[in-house]
Design a protein around this motif. Sequence first.
Motif, PDB file in Angstrom:
ATOM      1  N   GLN A  20       0.833  -1.198   0.000  1.00 22.65           N
ATOM      2  CA  GLN A  20       0.000   0.000   0.000  1.00 22.65           C
ATOM      3  C   GLN A  20       0.870   1.251   0.000  1.00 22.65           C
ATOM      4  OE1 GLN A  20      -2.612   0.246   3.374  1.00 22.65           O
ATOM      5  NE2 GLN A  20      -3.802   1.913   2.507  1.00 22.65           N
ATOM      6  N   ILE A  21       1.926   1.254   0.777  1.00 21.11           N
ATOM      7  CA  ILE A  21       2.836   2.408   0.805  1.00 21.11           C
ATOM      8  C   ILE A  21       3.515   2.566  -0.546  1.00 21.11           C
ATOM      9  CG2 ILE A  21       4.974   3.290   1.798  1.00 21.11           C
ATOM     10  CD1 ILE A  21       4.065   2.082   4.469  1.00 21.11           C
ATOM     11  N   ALA A  22       3.964   1.457  -1.147  1.00 18.47           N
ATOM     12  CA  ALA A  22       4.616   1.527  -2.456  1.00 18.47           C
ATOM     13  C   ALA A  22       3.650   2.051  -3.512  1.00 18.47           C
ATOM     14  CB  ALA A  22       5.135   0.152  -2.853  1.00 18.47           C
ATOM     15  N   TRP A  23       2.398   1.596  -3.480  1.00 21.31           N
ATOM     16  CA  TRP A  23       1.404   2.079  -4.442  1.00 21.31           C
ATOM     17  C   TRP A  23       1.156   3.569  -4.239  1.00 21.31           C
ATOM     18  CZ3 TRP A  23      -3.237   4.564  -4.423  1.00 21.31           C
ATOM     19  CH2 TRP A  23      -3.948   4.571  -5.615  1.00 21.31           C
ATOM     20  N   THR A  24       1.057   3.997  -3.001  1.00 17.72           N
ATOM     21  CA  THR A  24       0.815   5.410  -2.709  1.00 17.72           C
ATOM     22  C   THR A  24       1.971   6.269  -3.203  1.00 17.72           C
ATOM     23  OG1 THR A  24      -0.503   4.832  -0.779  1.00 17.72           O
ATOM     24  CG2 THR A  24       0.346   7.064  -0.868  1.00 17.72           C
ATOM     25  N   ARG A  25       3.204   5.814  -3.002  1.00 17.87           N
ATOM     26  CA  ARG A  25       4.364   6.587  -3.465  1.00 17.87           C
ATOM     27  C   ARG A  25       4.385   6.673  -4.983  1.00 17.87           C
ATOM     28  NH1 ARG A  25       9.101   4.559   0.738  1.00 17.87           N
ATOM     29  NH2 ARG A  25       8.208   5.624   2.544  1.00 17.87           N
ATOM     30  N   GLU A  26       4.029   5.587  -5.652  1.00 20.53           N
ATOM     31  CA  GLU A  26       3.989   5.611  -7.114  1.00 20.53           C
ATOM     32  C   GLU A  26       2.880   6.546  -7.596  1.00 20.53           C
ATOM     33  OE1 GLU A  26       5.512   4.660 -10.776  1.00 20.53           O
ATOM     34  OE2 GLU A  26       6.302   4.087  -8.824  1.00 20.53           O
ATOM     35  N   PHE A  27       1.712   6.470  -6.972  1.00 21.20           N
ATOM     36  CA  PHE A  27       0.598   7.353  -7.324  1.00 21.20           C
ATOM     37  C   PHE A  27       0.973   8.806  -7.088  1.00 21.20           C
ATOM     38  CE2 PHE A  27      -3.176   9.732  -5.958  1.00 21.20           C
ATOM     39  CZ  PHE A  27      -3.957   9.614  -7.092  1.00 21.20           C
ATOM     40  N   LEU A  42       1.155   8.792   8.606  1.00 24.87           N
ATOM     41  CA  LEU A  42      -0.275   8.480   8.646  1.00 24.87           C
ATOM     42  C   LEU A  42      -0.533   7.042   9.081  1.00 24.87           C
ATOM     43  CD1 LEU A  42      -3.184   9.417   8.104  1.00 24.87           C
ATOM     44  CD2 LEU A  42      -2.935   8.566   5.786  1.00 24.87           C
ATOM     45  N   LEU A  43       0.202   6.079   8.529  1.00 25.33           N
ATOM     46  CA  LEU A  43      -0.029   4.690   8.896  1.00 25.33           C
ATOM     47  C   LEU A  43       0.278   4.416  10.360  1.00 25.33           C
ATOM     48  CD1 LEU A  43       1.155   2.763   5.731  1.00 25.33           C
ATOM     49  CD2 LEU A  43      -1.166   3.148   6.528  1.00 25.33           C
ATOM     50  N   GLN A  44       1.320   5.061  10.904  1.00 24.27           N
ATOM     51  CA  GLN A  44       1.617   4.877  12.325  1.00 24.27           C
ATOM     52  C   GLN A  44       0.499   5.457  13.192  1.00 24.27           C
ATOM     53  OE1 GLN A  44       4.076   5.955  10.190  1.00 24.27           O
ATOM     54  NE2 GLN A  44       5.246   4.055  10.189  1.00 24.27           N
ATOM     55  N   ARG A  45      -0.050   6.588  12.767  1.00 27.39           N
ATOM     56  CA  ARG A  45      -1.152   7.189  13.527  1.00 27.39           C
ATOM     57  C   ARG A  45      -2.415   6.318  13.441  1.00 27.39           C
ATOM     58  NH1 ARG A  45       0.382  12.071  10.743  1.00 27.39           N
ATOM     59  NH2 ARG A  45      -1.630  11.980   9.689  1.00 27.39           N
ATOM     60  N   ILE A  46      -2.640   5.705  12.294  1.00 24.19           N
ATOM     61  CA  ILE A  46      -3.801   4.826  12.154  1.00 24.19           C
ATOM     62  C   ILE A  46      -3.631   3.600  13.054  1.00 24.19           C
ATOM     63  CG2 ILE A  46      -4.976   3.262  10.554  1.00 24.19           C
ATOM     64  CD1 ILE A  46      -4.515   5.346   8.368  1.00 24.19           C
ATOM     65  N   LYS A  47      -2.428   3.020  13.068  1.00 26.45           N
ATOM     66  CA  LYS A  47      -2.176   1.844  13.923  1.00 26.45           C
ATOM     67  C   LYS A  47      -2.368   2.199  15.395  1.00 26.45           C
ATOM     68  CE  LYS A  47       1.109  -0.650  11.030  1.00 26.45           C
ATOM     69  NZ  LYS A  47       2.519  -1.076  10.894  1.00 26.45           N
ATOM     70  N   GLY A  48      -1.946   3.422  15.762  1.00 22.84           N
ATOM     71  CA  GLY A  48      -2.073   3.857  17.159  1.00 22.84           C
ATOM     72  C   GLY A  48      -3.504   4.080  17.525  1.00 22.84           C
TER      73      GLY A  48
END
Length: 104
Positions: A42-49, A98-104
């Motif tokens: 998901q992170i790789a797709w977001t960076r490419e997008f 963002l992903l770390q905040r979502i996990k938290g």
Amino acid sequence: MGFVFSKAMNDSLKAQQEFMRLQLERQLVLQNLMRERQTAMQIAWTREFLKYFGTFFGLATVVLTTGAVKRKNPAVLLPILPLSFVFCYQYDMGYGTLLQRIKG
């Protein structure tokens, strides 16, 4: 005779419980690995997008700013606002926390 049979059943039950515990641990490790891989994808797709959207956003900003200056109408700049929110969200998702905040 019953005691021997009962002892064999207990040993068999304990072995089965140990096997099930090991199997459960392996499943949890595999699920965690799959979740980490999915997050990495998901992170790789977001960076490419973000590469493509960032190019579009920069080009749209330049074109809209030029159009607003030529027409002397600042309302032409309005589409930049929602585009900037999308750009910031995607940037935070790909390179921010963002992903770390979502996990938290």
